[in-house]
Design an enzyme around this catalytic site. Sequence first.
Site: not given
Length: 282
Positions: A76, A166, A215, A224, A227
């Site tokens: 994260c 992703h 997410e 994110c 992301g």
Amino acid sequence: MKTLKFTKMHGLGNDFMVIDGISQQFEPENAPLTKWADRHTGVGFDQLLLVEKAHSDAVDFRYRIFNADGSEVEQCGNGARCFVRFVVDKGLTDKQEIVVETARGIILPRLAENGLVSVNMGKPHFMPSEIPFIPAAGEAADALTHIILVGLESVPVSCVSMGNPHAVIVVDSVETAPVEQWGEAVESHEQFPERVNVGFMEVVDSGHIRLRVYERGAGETQACGTGACAAVVAGVRLGLLEAGKQVRVSLPGGDLYISWQNGTDVMMTGPVETVFEGELQY
């Protein structure tokens, strides 16, 4: 009953419950994480971040992440920035740059003088086995985009692993993109056996994108970090963004700055904020 101290933090609205698992005992497997994640009856968070002792003398800390649905995930980015601010503020380290062990490798978050936090997120990976992703029959494993079927629509996705999976979708406008509909469908698509984070990227110019992210295990969030990294990497590979340039990524919660060129590590810079300190019993 056990008493647990925690800190509520956020990076551009991507919010976290952060727990010091070094100074106090905490077993996430035995804690009501989904109850705490509830925004009406609990603390409310996108992810819970756990600081633990390192497993090796070569690193400073171990970093574990749990989604709002209780599932543990590998990485994260916004959380990594909050992580370094937390361990410094709590006196767990006096270093400005730390070496952190995650489920998928080492990251290097660093406090900058301007109050922002930079993180070396490591190298992205693209092969389907690294995502993981199951290509359709006849598709090249190293294709820049893969076609998946969402309902009756064929959707081109660029698959990137930033230590977590992703799928990046290029759209004309993030405002009109079917984030809820496609996000939910792609997140749990059968071609992503461990589910996937879904990014909707609008290219403003070669140094600026707008991004919304659905997410895995949390739904759409305000920001994110991984992301944003994945979107910029995909944009560079597709020739839409300038390699090596710091790209401004505008998310609903604010801006991150990401830079990458082929063969190098992805660098991410952005703000973090502590919201409040808390204590609960369970």
